[in-house]
Every structure is written in C-alpha cells, then in structure tokens.
Design a protein around this motif. Structure first.
Motif, PDB file in Angstrom:
ATOM      1  N   ASP A  28      -4.369   6.183   8.428  1.00 40.50           N
ATOM      2  CA  ASP A  28      -3.421   7.633   8.279  1.00 40.50           C
ATOM      3  C   ASP A  28      -3.048   7.892  10.091  1.00 40.50           C
ATOM      4  O   ASP A  28      -3.454   9.418   9.438  1.00 40.50           O
ATOM      5  N   TYR A  29      -2.966   7.426  10.527  1.00 44.76           N
ATOM      6  CA  TYR A  29      -2.601   7.923  11.762  1.00 44.76           C
ATOM      7  C   TYR A  29      -2.117   6.787  12.359  1.00 44.76           C
ATOM      8  O   TYR A  29      -1.921   5.664  12.440  1.00 44.76           O
ATOM      9  N   SER A  30      -1.615   7.377  13.703  1.00 47.35           N
ATOM     10  CA  SER A  30      -0.838   6.746  15.073  1.00 47.35           C
ATOM     11  C   SER A  30      -0.819   7.517  15.873  1.00 47.35           C
ATOM     12  O   SER A  30      -0.344   8.281  16.351  1.00 47.35           O
ATOM     13  N   ILE A  31      -1.802   6.694  17.203  1.00 46.21           N
ATOM     14  CA  ILE A  31      -1.637   7.716  18.100  1.00 46.21           C
ATOM     15  C   ILE A  31      -0.170   7.148  19.650  1.00 46.21           C
ATOM     16  O   ILE A  31      -0.401   7.906  20.339  1.00 46.21           O
ATOM     17  N   ALA A  32       0.632   6.284  18.710  1.00 50.69           N
ATOM     18  CA  ALA A  32       1.667   6.350  19.661  1.00 50.69           C
ATOM     19  C   ALA A  32       2.950   7.344  19.535  1.00 50.69           C
ATOM     20  O   ALA A  32       3.370   7.859  20.030  1.00 50.69           O
ATOM     21  N   TYR A  33       2.719   6.956  17.909  1.00 50.27           N
ATOM     22  CA  TYR A  33       3.687   8.340  17.259  1.00 50.27           C
ATOM     23  C   TYR A  33       3.302   9.690  17.517  1.00 50.27           C
ATOM     24  O   TYR A  33       3.575  10.631  16.381  1.00 50.27           O
ATOM     25  N   HIS A  65       0.632  10.602  15.138  1.00 47.75           N
ATOM     26  CA  HIS A  65       1.378  11.045  12.725  1.00 47.75           C
ATOM     27  C   HIS A  65      -0.736  11.674  13.447  1.00 47.75           C
ATOM     28  O   HIS A  65      -1.069  10.598  13.188  1.00 47.75           O
ATOM     29  N   ASN A  66      -1.080  12.414  12.885  1.00 48.01           N
ATOM     30  CA  ASN A  66      -2.457  13.353  12.617  1.00 48.01           C
ATOM     31  C   ASN A  66      -2.859  12.367  13.704  1.00 48.01           C
ATOM     32  O   ASN A  66      -4.475  12.043  13.857  1.00 48.01           O
ATOM     33  N   GLU A  67      -2.670  12.711  14.856  1.00 49.35           N
ATOM     34  CA  GLU A  67      -3.427  12.761  16.881  1.00 49.35           C
ATOM     35  C   GLU A  67      -2.133  13.383  17.100  1.00 49.35           C
ATOM     36  O   GLU A  67      -0.868  13.525  17.080  1.00 49.35           O
ATOM     37  N   LYS A  68      -3.074  14.393  18.749  1.00 53.65           N
ATOM     38  CA  LYS A  68      -2.356  14.659  19.732  1.00 53.65           C
ATOM     39  C   LYS A  68      -2.919  13.963  21.035  1.00 53.65           C
ATOM     40  O   LYS A  68      -4.064  13.550  20.794  1.00 53.65           O
ATOM     41  N   LEU A  69      -2.161  14.339  21.247  1.00 48.45           N
ATOM     42  CA  LEU A  69      -2.261  14.008  23.155  1.00 48.45           C
ATOM     43  C   LEU A  69      -2.073  15.183  24.070  1.00 48.45           C
ATOM     44  O   LEU A  69      -1.851  15.669  23.564  1.00 48.45           O
ATOM     45  N   ILE A 104      -9.016  24.845  27.056  1.00 51.76           N
ATOM     46  CA  ILE A 104     -10.451  24.284  27.471  1.00 51.76           C
ATOM     47  C   ILE A 104     -10.681  22.812  28.509  1.00 51.76           C
ATOM     48  O   ILE A 104     -11.654  23.414  29.185  1.00 51.76           O
ATOM     49  N   HIS A 105     -10.195  22.270  27.755  1.00 52.99           N
ATOM     50  CA  HIS A 105     -10.004  20.766  28.722  1.00 52.99           C
ATOM     51  C   HIS A 105      -9.558  21.007  30.053  1.00 52.99           C
ATOM     52  O   HIS A 105      -9.684  20.084  31.028  1.00 52.99           O
ATOM     53  N   GLN A 106      -8.784  21.985  30.519  1.00 54.85           N
ATOM     54  CA  GLN A 106      -8.591  22.056  31.633  1.00 54.85           C
ATOM     55  C   GLN A 106      -7.399  21.112  31.917  1.00 54.85           C
ATOM     56  O   GLN A 106      -6.712  20.987  33.189  1.00 54.85           O
ATOM     57  N   GLY A 107      -6.474  20.540  30.859  1.00 58.66           N
ATOM     58  CA  GLY A 107      -5.593  20.006  30.486  1.00 58.66           C
ATOM     59  C   GLY A 107      -3.812  20.535  30.027  1.00 58.66           C
ATOM     60  O   GLY A 107      -3.888  21.754  29.594  1.00 58.66           O
ATOM     61  N   ASN A 108      -3.089  19.415  29.295  1.00 51.00           N
ATOM     62  CA  ASN A 108      -2.002  20.063  28.706  1.00 51.00           C
ATOM     63  C   ASN A 108      -1.509  18.694  27.918  1.00 51.00           C
ATOM     64  O   ASN A 108      -2.114  17.790  27.436  1.00 51.00           O
ATOM     65  N   LEU A 109      -1.178  19.711  26.520  1.00 52.55           N
ATOM     66  CA  LEU A 109      -0.467  19.174  25.462  1.00 52.55           C
ATOM     67  C   LEU A 109       0.641  18.259  26.257  1.00 52.55           C
ATOM     68  O   LEU A 109       2.089  18.889  26.551  1.00 52.55           O
ATOM     69  N   ILE A 110       1.096  17.011  25.043  1.00 48.88           N
ATOM     70  CA  ILE A 110       1.916  16.774  25.419  1.00 48.88           C
ATOM     71  C   ILE A 110       2.292  16.107  24.292  1.00 48.88           C
ATOM     72  O   ILE A 110       2.363  15.524  22.769  1.00 48.88           O
ATOM     73  N   LYS A 111       4.167  16.496  24.065  1.00 47.98           N
ATOM     74  CA  LYS A 111       4.861  16.571  23.264  1.00 47.98           C
ATOM     75  C   LYS A 111       5.837  15.277  23.056  1.00 47.98           C
ATOM     76  O   LYS A 111       5.920  14.906  21.785  1.00 47.98           O
ATOM     77  N   ARG A 112       5.559  13.911  23.960  1.00 46.66           N
ATOM     78  CA  ARG A 112       6.739  12.921  23.172  1.00 46.66           C
ATOM     79  C   ARG A 112       5.543  11.408  22.762  1.00 46.66           C
ATOM     80  O   ARG A 112       4.276  11.417  23.309  1.00 46.66           O
ATOM     81  N   HIS A 113       6.017  11.081  22.369  1.00 53.65           N
ATOM     82  CA  HIS A 113       5.503   9.510  22.360  1.00 53.65           C
ATOM     83  C   HIS A 113       5.336   8.848  23.599  1.00 53.65           C
ATOM     84  O   HIS A 113       5.560   8.923  24.479  1.00 53.65           O
ATOM     85  N   ILE A 114       3.824   8.004  22.957  1.00 56.87           N
ATOM     86  CA  ILE A 114       3.503   7.652  24.156  1.00 56.87           C
ATOM     87  C   ILE A 114       3.015   6.409  24.095  1.00 56.87           C
ATOM     88  O   ILE A 114       1.908   6.281  23.238  1.00 56.87           O
ATOM     89  N   HIS A 115       3.060   4.769  24.602  1.00 54.74           N
ATOM     90  CA  HIS A 115       2.791   4.329  24.224  1.00 54.74           C
ATOM     91  C   HIS A 115       1.154   4.188  24.726  1.00 54.74           C
ATOM     92  O   HIS A 115       0.419   3.871  25.521  1.00 54.74           O
ATOM     93  N   PRO A 116       0.221   3.087  23.726  1.00 53.14           N
ATOM     94  CA  PRO A 116      -0.693   3.732  23.155  1.00 53.14           C
ATOM     95  C   PRO A 116      -1.465   2.255  24.688  1.00 53.14           C
ATOM     96  O   PRO A 116      -2.723   3.308  25.627  1.00 53.14           O
ATOM     97  N   ASN A 117      -1.019   1.649  25.500  1.00 51.07           N
ATOM     98  CA  ASN A 117      -1.086   0.494  26.496  1.00 51.07           C
ATOM     99  C   ASN A 117      -1.227   1.518  27.902  1.00 51.07           C
ATOM    100  O   ASN A 117      -1.866   1.221  28.971  1.00 51.07           O
ATOM    101  N   ASN A 118      -0.471   2.887  27.447  1.00 52.87           N
ATOM    102  CA  ASN A 118      -0.509   3.933  28.823  1.00 52.87           C
ATOM    103  C   ASN A 118      -1.730   4.837  28.668  1.00 52.87           C
ATOM    104  O   ASN A 118      -1.696   6.458  29.148  1.00 52.87           O
TER     105      ASN A 118
END
Length: 352
Positions: free
Chosen positions: A222-227, A229-233, A188-202
């Motif tokens: 109960d979440y982590s944007i780096a790893y 956990h209950n988040e998708k990048l 819908i957003h013309q984007g891509n799902l990212i499977k790997r871990h990415i540091h929040p600073n990036n």
C-alpha cells in the motif's frame, strides 16, 4: 574467489553502517526533545469525532485539550488544535488519525518546542487487539530507523482519551504514535520536501531499493514512491530520497481490516496482506546486494528492538506472530535461490 568478494562486500556494508551510526550520534543534538528517548509518553486528550469531521478540513483546525506527563511525573496542559487526516479512516475507522498543532508560545520550554506540528496515529478500530496493532506499526517505523539514515522520528504514546459522544464522555486507554512533521524532517536533514511526482528511476537508487526491501520485509504493498502514496520525497544530500509512512495495511501489522492493494483498479497477484510481493524497481545488482547486506547486518538488531516491546503487548500471540513474520523475511534473503526468485526476478521496469 566468490566467497572472498562476498565477504568484502559485507565488510564494506558493515563499515558504512557503522559510520552512519557514528554520524547519528554526532548529530544527536539535532534530535528534538520529544524524540530523544524511547520511553513512551503519557498524554491525555479530549476528542469529539463528530466535531472534528464537521468543523475541520485540510486547512482548518479546532481547539482541543491535551496534556502530557513531564519528567517529574506531573501532567501539564498545553494549548492545542487538531484536525482529521487520512481519507480511508474518516469513513472506515472508529478513531480518527489527527494532525496536532501546538501553540508556538505555549511550546517554549516544553518537549514540543521543536515540534509544533505532529501526526497522531490512533488505532483504527475500537477492539481488544487495536493497541497491539499500533505497537506493531510502531515497530515498523523503528525497524526502518535502524536501516535507513533518512526516516521519520516517532514517539510511542500511552493515551487516556476522553471521547465526547452524544452528550456523554467515554474514556479509552489507547496506544498511539506521534510522527514528526514532513517539513521538520526536511529541516533536520538540511533538505527540502518535494511536492511533485518523480519517476523512481530519477530517485536515489540506494534509498529507493532500501525502501522497497523494507516494504517487502513488512509485507506492505500500500505505497507508491512515484505518486507519493504513503511516501514523501525529499531532496537531501543532492539526491531524491523516499521516506515511507503508514504501515497499518502491512502483513507485519495484519490488521483485521487490512486488504491487498489494487493498483489502477487491478488486483495484485497475492490473496492476503501477509503474502509478500516485491514492488521495487530494477536496480543494478550491486545496489540490491548492498541493501541485502544492510538488512542481514541488522537482523539481530531488529530482533533485539522488537524484544524491548514484548511486554507492552496485550496478547503475547500478537508479538510472537509479528516477530515470526520478520524472521520469515530473513529466511528468504539468506537463501540465494529464494532471493533471486522472489526479489531479483520481481523487479519492476515500468509504472503500473
């Protein structure tokens, strides 16, 4: 002078939010039929927890009977397969959250034609307040939808569940939530799902800070944007954007089974889930103030949104406590001193 600058920042933030609202309207044709309106969808589902746990895994599904209410009020059955999802709930919950996969040919011409794979959220426990817990989690999704242009679309469900258990059929009247599939959200957003871990600073600073402020608002750790956990990048609009999901451990929901998260087996410095702890990473002050203004500008919208579902709660007290919890967040971010002490001074500089 400071007031003039603050007013200008608020005006810019308001205009930005307004143009985003216009963009959403322009792109409304991209919204799937399933998510086009706010009316709860009535479904019937046949379900055997024992069979699902025994015969499904991360890649295998089993057939299940599902029917849904059409616009004319009639129920229509549709070919469906299900499997369990979520590690915690497999062991700790009466009801299993599910992946729902709908036959491609059968979905044509139905409200599921654009959404052939969905997450289904069910209550965790078989208790009198479980449906209210689902409603509160649904409100969390809708609040984030107001705040962020990047979110998972959701549909509130009224479910008649026929549970097959030890040779007997047990009927349950439940609330539930359909959540849009990750890949569909990316499309819908013309984007891509990212499977790997990415540091929040990036990751995109504005999206990351907005996500962190929202998690603070609902009292969720109960979440982590780096790893993830209950988040998708996602990679959207040339930036890396986190999108949150699963809020049943939050203070807003305040489920009876909810516990404070432990990070790397280390307890956080709060004693109960209704205690807030800001877990966002260090960002430029301009970014944090912009996000603060976004939330302030949506305060009345959030209250109006919650009021729409007041009559759906079984227990009025559950609704009152839920709304009061959001109001307590706004008392914090409206107070400069509290905002500085509880958010700005709590920004993280490293992963833990």
């Amino acid at each position: 002078m400071k007031f003039a600058i603050y007013f200008l920042c608020c005006l810019i933030t308001w205009f930005s939010g307004y143009t985003q609202h216009i963009d959403k309207k322009v792109n409304s044709d991209e919204v799937s039929p399933l998510f086009k309106d706010e009316k709860p969808l009535k479904i019937h589902l046949t379900y055997s927890k024992e069979h699902i746990l025994s015969y499904t895994n991360d890649s295998s599904y089993i057939k299940s009977d599902l029917s849904y209410q059409k616009e004319d009020g009639m129920m229509a059955s549709i070919e469906t397969e299900v499997r369990a999802r979520g590690n915690y709930r497999r062991s700790n919950c009466y009801y299993l959250p599910l992946w729902i996969k709908i036959n491609k040919e059968a979905s044509q011409g139905s409200i599921f034609q654009d959404d052939k794979k969905l997450k289904l959220v069910l209550p965790c426990l078989n208790s009198s307040r479980s449906n209210d817990d689902v409603l509160k989690e649904f409100l969390a999704y809708k609040i984030y939808e107001l705040i962020s242009p990047y979110h998972f679309d959701t549909k509130l469900l009224s479910i008649q569940l026929k549970e097959e258990k030890k040779g007997k059929n047990i009927d349950h009247d439940l609330m539930g939530i359909f959540i849009q599939d990750d890949k569909k959200t990316a499309s819908i957003h013309q984007g891509n799902l990212i499977k790997r871990h990415i540091h929040p600073n990036n990751q995109d600073p504005l999206s990351s800070a907005r996500n962190a402020m929202f998690q603070y608002m609902i009292g969720n750790t109960d979440y982590s944007i780096a790893y993830q956990h209950n988040e998708k990048l996602f990679f959207i609009d040339d930036k890396i954007v986190p999108i949150p999901y699963d809020f049943d451990m939050s203070g807003l929901v305040n489920a009876s089974y909810a516990v404070v998260s432990a990070i790397n087996n280390k307890p956080l410095p709060i004693s109960k889930v209704t205690d807030r702890l800001y877990r966002g990473f260090d960002r430029d002050d301009e970014i944090i103030q912009e996000v603060r203004n976004e939330f302030l500008n949506h305060e009345i919208d959030n209250y109006n949104l919650m009021d729409q579902y007041k009559s759906s709660f079984k227990y009025p007290k559950e609704f009152t406590e839920c709304k009061s919890y959001v109001e307590s967040f706004y008392k914090i971010i409206k107070d400069d001193k509290k905002f500085e002490n509880r958010i700005l001074k709590r920004e993280r500089t490293k992963l833990d």
